[in-house]
Design an enzyme around this catalytic site. Structure first.
Site, PDB file in Angstrom:
ATOM      1  N   ASP A  48      -5.816   0.885  -0.840  1.00 24.65           N
ATOM      2  CA  ASP A  48      -4.409   0.487  -0.988  1.00 24.65           C
ATOM      3  C   ASP A  48      -3.463   1.531  -0.387  1.00 24.65           C
ATOM      4  O   ASP A  48      -2.243   1.473  -0.605  1.00 24.65           O
ATOM      5  CB  ASP A  48      -4.047   0.132  -2.429  1.00 24.65           C
ATOM      6  CG  ASP A  48      -3.974   1.335  -3.338  1.00 24.65           C
ATOM      7  OD1 ASP A  48      -4.753   2.284  -3.126  1.00 24.65           O
ATOM      8  OD2 ASP A  48      -3.129   1.330  -4.263  1.00 24.65           O
ATOM      9  N   ASP A  52      -7.450   5.255   1.442  1.00 24.36           N
ATOM     10  CA  ASP A  52      -8.164   4.437   0.465  1.00 24.36           C
ATOM     11  C   ASP A  52      -7.708   2.978   0.622  1.00 24.36           C
ATOM     12  O   ASP A  52      -6.812   2.693   1.424  1.00 24.36           O
ATOM     13  CB  ASP A  52      -7.978   5.012  -0.957  1.00 24.36           C
ATOM     14  CG  ASP A  52      -6.620   4.712  -1.547  1.00 24.36           C
ATOM     15  OD1 ASP A  52      -5.645   4.646  -0.780  1.00 24.36           O
ATOM     16  OD2 ASP A  52      -6.513   4.544  -2.769  1.00 24.36           O
ATOM     17  N   SER A 112      -7.118   0.082  -6.103  1.00 18.12           N
ATOM     18  CA  SER A 112      -7.015   1.368  -5.413  1.00 18.12           C
ATOM     19  C   SER A 112      -8.361   1.798  -4.842  1.00 18.12           C
ATOM     20  O   SER A 112      -8.971   1.059  -4.084  1.00 18.12           O
ATOM     21  CB  SER A 112      -6.443   2.399  -6.390  1.00 18.12           C
ATOM     22  OG  SER A 112      -6.139   3.592  -5.720  1.00 18.12           O
ATOM     23  N   ASP A 154      -2.556   4.712  -0.574  1.00 13.96           N
ATOM     24  CA  ASP A 154      -1.695   5.742  -1.161  1.00 13.96           C
ATOM     25  C   ASP A 154      -2.353   7.113  -1.141  1.00 13.96           C
ATOM     26  O   ASP A 154      -1.747   8.100  -1.543  1.00 13.96           O
ATOM     27  CB  ASP A 154      -1.239   5.366  -2.578  1.00 13.96           C
ATOM     28  CG  ASP A 154      -2.392   5.051  -3.512  1.00 13.96           C
ATOM     29  OD1 ASP A 154      -3.557   5.137  -3.083  1.00 13.96           O
ATOM     30  OD2 ASP A 154      -2.116   4.721  -4.675  1.00 13.96           O
TER      31      ASP A 154
HETATM   32 MG    MG Z   1      -5.028   4.084  -4.048  1.00 13.13          MG
END
Ligand code: MG
Length: 462
Positions: free
Chosen positions: A255, A253, A110, A257
């Site tokens: 990834d 970010d 993340s 989300d």
């Molecule tokens: Mg993330």
């Protein structure tokens, strides 16, 4: 098996590459997850069909190495793998639902710095594992993981359409006025921090008729700055908005989300506003309340209150918010860190969903983002942490409640004390031996005062 230095949470495991996080450790966790998922899905599957696991990863340099390990580990426990490639984590969640898979694995740390990587575990529902599922999965780690014989090994296949389906799902949100957004020809500045955002954000923005000026679009995982999309990391995007006169700046970010916004004035407006403004749109079109966690800004109360709705607060952790949204039938929820969950798409934080909702707001209100934000009160939020005291935290909570008898107490996750204009939240970290103290008030002095008082009490008891 000892896992020193490894951060094992409810729905994931993370560590520094080459230190705690080695191929051996990743293989063990992936095999345990596969065995757990296969056992859970055995009752619901036609006889003779193996469980399938959807696998995706972000752009991290260590991603391909761990990807090969995870594929082998899943095959070894007899799981088929549906590889969807380098994608956002929410795309993995959606693909689990699409394929009716037994689970999903995202190889991503993340927003953590470049030296980290991690596995995130996704249940057949498309939600992250909850506390109970996580405990059951980890229960298989230390025992004998049941391995497949040569004739039962899992098979690897690829699905290259997951991102395209994700985009279509967003464009199909019934109340999203894509034509109005296209009509405005918004100029969007975009920063994907060389993460997985580059595989979805430009394509989505193109479908919404936006002109895009982008930076950090190479998907090589060589983050040029700290990858968390907090205001202090978004200087380059702020400058880009200003130099190009963009309508809005979007940062995701690695990834994808979490979404952060930079206003037309070239100022990062703080991630709390992402969910607040997305919720404003959704509550105009959908019945129900707003769900967020106990550490998120009270701007959520302002937005929900304006729509005549409530804010329901869940323990910290994405899955806790998602589960609560399902229980409450809430249309919108998420976290103050830029994580927007629109339940009619799926119960996971989704930055592309957030971006579409923000563009819808700009198109429907017809005012610049800076002006929209100026219409809301500003709060000051301070996040502090200290070593966990050597006394039971229950005693600390009792003392805090006694010291502040006029506050409303919430004990779902540590202790949160709230007044009409401020709150303080004291909770133990799930992964580190620390206690987090978060406070919010109308100004910084007010927030600092609450942190100071909570700290003084903790120090006295420790
Ligand atoms: Mg993330």
């Amino acid at each position: 098996m000892a896992y020193e230095g490894l951060m094992v949470g409810v729905s994931g495991v993370r560590g520094r590459v080459g230190e705690a996080l080695t191929p051996e450790v990743v293989a063990r966790f992936a095999a345990a997850f596969g065995a757990w998922a296969a056992a859970g899905s055995a009752g619901g599957r036609a006889k003779g069909r193996r469980a399938a696991i959807v696998l995706g990863r972000d752009s991290r340099v260590s991603g391909p190495m761990f990807h090969r390990v995870v594929v082998s580990a899943l095959q070894s426990v007899g799981c088929d793998i549906i590889d969807i490639g380098m994608v956002p984590t929410p795309t993995v969640q959606l693909a689990v639902e699409h394929h009716h898979a037994a689970g999903g694995l995202a190889i991503t740390a993340s927003h953590n710095p470049i030296e980290w990587n991690a596995l995130k575990f996704i249940a057949p529902s498309g939600l992250f594992l909850d506390a109970e599922q996580g405990a059951a999965m980890r229960g298989t780690l230390d025992g004998d993981i049941p391995r497949a014989t040569w004739d039962e090994l899992g098979v690897l296949s690829e699905d290259s359409e997951a991102v395209a389906r994700h985009i279509e799902r967003i464009l199909a949100i019934p109340f999203l006025d894509a034509d109005a957004i296209r009509g405005r020809r918004f100029h969007v500045a975009l920063d994907c921090v060389r993460g997985a955002g580059a595989v979805i954000m430009p394509a989505l923005l193109d479908r919404l008729g936006c002109r895009v000026t982008a930076i950090n679009m190479e998907t090589d995982g060589r983050f040029p700055r700290a990858p968390e999309p907090v205001a202090e990391n978004l200087g380059e995007l702020e400058a880009l908005v200003k130099s190009h006169g963009a309508d809005v700046g979007l940062a995701v970010d690695p990834d994808v989300d979490r979404l952060a916004l930079v206003s037309d004035e070239g100022k990062a407006i703080g991630e709390d506003f992402t969910l607040a403004l997305a919720a404003r749109v959704v509550l105009e079109h959908r019945a129900g309340d707003l769900v967020t966690n106990l550490s998120t800004s009270r701007i959520m109360e302002d937005v929900a209150g304006a729509a005549g709705r409530r804010v329901i607060r869940a323990p910290v952790g994405e899955v806790n918010v998602a589960v609560r949204m399902r229980q409450e039938n809430a249309p919108i929820g998420g976290e103050g860190n830029g994580g927007v969950i629109l339940s009619e798409v799926h119960l996971g934080r989704d930055a592309p969903v957030g971006a579409a909702l923000i563009l819808h707001l700009l198109a429907s209100v017809g005012k610049p983002l800076s002006e929209i934000v100026a219409g809301y009160p500003r709060y000051s939020i301070i996040k502090d942490k200290l070593d966990r005291p050597n006394v039971p935290l229950d005693g600390v909570y009792a003392a805090l409640r006694e010291a502040f008898p006029d506050a409303t107490a919430d004990t779902q996750d540590g202790l949160r004390l709230a007044w009409s204009d401020r709150w303080v939240h004291v909770r133990p970290s799930g992964t580190e031996p620390i206690v987090r103290v978060i406070a919010e008030a109308a100004d910084e002095a007010g927030a600092r005062r609450m942190i100071y008082e909570a700290r003084a009490l903790l120090d006295r008891l420790a």
